[in-house]
Scaffold this motif. Structure first.
Motif, PDB file in Angstrom:
ATOM      1  N   VAL A  10       0.857  -1.181   0.000  1.00 12.37           N
ATOM      2  CA  VAL A  10       0.000   0.000   0.000  1.00 12.37           C
ATOM      3  C   VAL A  10       0.896   1.234   0.000  1.00 12.37           C
ATOM      4  O   VAL A  10       1.748   1.387   0.876  1.00 12.37           O
ATOM      5  N   CYS A  11       0.700   2.083  -1.005  1.00 13.31           N
ATOM      6  CA  CYS A  11       1.484   3.318  -1.078  1.00 13.31           C
ATOM      7  C   CYS A  11       0.959   4.318  -0.049  1.00 13.31           C
ATOM      8  O   CYS A  11      -0.241   4.359   0.232  1.00 13.31           O
ATOM      9  N   PRO A  12       1.835   5.164   0.502  1.00 10.93           N
ATOM     10  CA  PRO A  12       1.399   6.205   1.440  1.00 10.93           C
ATOM     11  C   PRO A  12       0.484   7.221   0.750  1.00 10.93           C
ATOM     12  O   PRO A  12       0.461   7.319  -0.480  1.00 10.93           O
ATOM     13  N   MET A  17       1.123   3.650  -7.276  1.00 13.38           N
ATOM     14  CA  MET A  17       1.948   2.741  -8.060  1.00 13.38           C
ATOM     15  C   MET A  17       2.011   3.280  -9.481  1.00 13.38           C
ATOM     16  O   MET A  17       0.976   3.601 -10.065  1.00 13.38           O
ATOM     17  N   PRO A  18       3.193   3.407 -10.053  1.00 17.95           N
ATOM     18  CA  PRO A  18       3.297   3.875 -11.433  1.00 17.95           C
ATOM     19  C   PRO A  18       2.625   2.872 -12.375  1.00 17.95           C
ATOM     20  O   PRO A  18       2.806   1.673 -12.217  1.00 17.95           O
ATOM     21  N   PRO A  19       1.818   3.357 -13.325  1.00 18.76           N
ATOM     22  CA  PRO A  19       1.141   2.427 -14.233  1.00 18.76           C
ATOM     23  C   PRO A  19       2.131   1.596 -15.045  1.00 18.76           C
ATOM     24  O   PRO A  19       3.122   2.107 -15.543  1.00 18.76           O
ATOM     25  N   GLY A  20       1.867   0.304 -15.095  1.00 10.23           N
ATOM     26  CA  GLY A  20       2.688  -0.583 -15.913  1.00 10.23           C
ATOM     27  C   GLY A  20       4.010  -0.996 -15.307  1.00 10.23           C
ATOM     28  O   GLY A  20       4.776  -1.712 -15.937  1.00 10.23           O
ATOM     29  N   LEU A  21       4.316  -0.539 -14.099  1.00  8.29           N
ATOM     30  CA  LEU A  21       5.589  -0.899 -13.458  1.00  8.29           C
ATOM     31  C   LEU A  21       5.337  -1.753 -12.228  1.00  8.29           C
ATOM     32  O   LEU A  21       4.390  -1.533 -11.481  1.00  8.29           O
ATOM     33  N   VAL A  26       7.811   0.250  -0.776  1.00 10.00           N
ATOM     34  CA  VAL A  26       7.089   1.522  -0.685  1.00 10.00           C
ATOM     35  C   VAL A  26       7.862   2.670  -1.331  1.00 10.00           C
ATOM     36  O   VAL A  26       7.261   3.561  -1.925  1.00 10.00           O
ATOM     37  N   VAL A  27       9.176   2.652  -1.300  1.00 10.50           N
ATOM     38  CA  VAL A  27       9.956   3.740  -1.900  1.00 10.50           C
ATOM     39  C   VAL A  27       9.796   3.795  -3.415  1.00 10.50           C
ATOM     40  O   VAL A  27      10.157   4.787  -4.037  1.00 10.50           O
ATOM     41  N   ASP A  28       9.244   2.726  -4.016  1.00 10.95           N
ATOM     42  CA  ASP A  28       8.997   2.721  -5.457  1.00 10.95           C
ATOM     43  C   ASP A  28       7.720   3.484  -5.824  1.00 10.95           C
ATOM     44  O   ASP A  28       7.480   3.760  -6.995  1.00 10.95           O
ATOM     45  N   LYS A  41      12.363  17.524   0.593  1.00  7.86           N
ATOM     46  CA  LYS A  41      11.824  16.725   1.702  1.00  7.86           C
ATOM     47  C   LYS A  41      11.463  15.306   1.278  1.00  7.86           C
ATOM     48  O   LYS A  41      11.001  14.518   2.096  1.00  7.86           O
ATOM     49  N   ASP A  42      11.640  14.980  -0.017  1.00  3.68           N
ATOM     50  CA  ASP A  42      11.274  13.670  -0.560  1.00  3.68           C
ATOM     51  C   ASP A  42       9.835  13.311  -0.193  1.00  3.68           C
ATOM     52  O   ASP A  42       9.543  12.220   0.270  1.00  3.68           O
ATOM     53  N   THR A  43       8.934  14.297  -0.397  1.00  6.33           N
ATOM     54  CA  THR A  43       7.520  14.092  -0.090  1.00  6.33           C
ATOM     55  C   THR A  43       6.661  14.513  -1.279  1.00  6.33           C
ATOM     56  O   THR A  43       7.118  15.228  -2.170  1.00  6.33           O
TER      57      THR A  43
END
Length: 117
Positions: A10-12, A17-21, A26-28, A41-43
């Motif tokens: 589950v993504c935050p 989730m990128p389509p097709g990947l 979670v960092v993906d 801030k990597d947010t």
């Protein structure tokens, strides 16, 4: 034979989730539509009232055209950008123009005649 396992990731909030990947951690997850990437801030942060973002990816939100604004945070389409209150969209030029005297421009790109006094 090798065992197969499945797991649910589950993504935050604000990430997708990128389509097709295929993502395995979670960092993906990338910034969702309507959320721009803050590299410092990597947010992922919701686009402001004058911005939109129509695709998943770690990129900034796009600015609405001049004199346009959205009515929501996290707009996901250029179509969410409307002329500011007191302006209307000119059908010939697609520009937002000041509402003339005797008319009402509610910020929906439309121009309406004021009712008689």
């Amino acid at each position: 034979s090798p065992a197969t396992t499945t797991s649910t990731l589950v993504c935050p909030e604000g990430r997708s989730m990128p389509p097709g990947l295929l993502i395995v951690q979670v960092v993906d997850c990338l910034c969702s539509s309507g959320y721009g990437f803050n590299a410092a801030k990597d947010t992922c942060v919701a686009c402001t009232e004058r911005q939109y973002k129509d695709a998943v990816g770690n990129v900034l939100c796009s600015q609405c055209p001049e004199n346009h604004e959205t009515r929501i945070l996290g707009a996901t389409s250029l179509a969410d950008c409307f002329c500011e209150l007191g302006m209307y969209k000119d059908s010939n030029s697609d520009l937002c123009l000041l509402c003339p005297r005797g008319f009402f421009c509610p910020g929906t790109n439309d121009i309406e005649s004021c009712p008689p006094n």
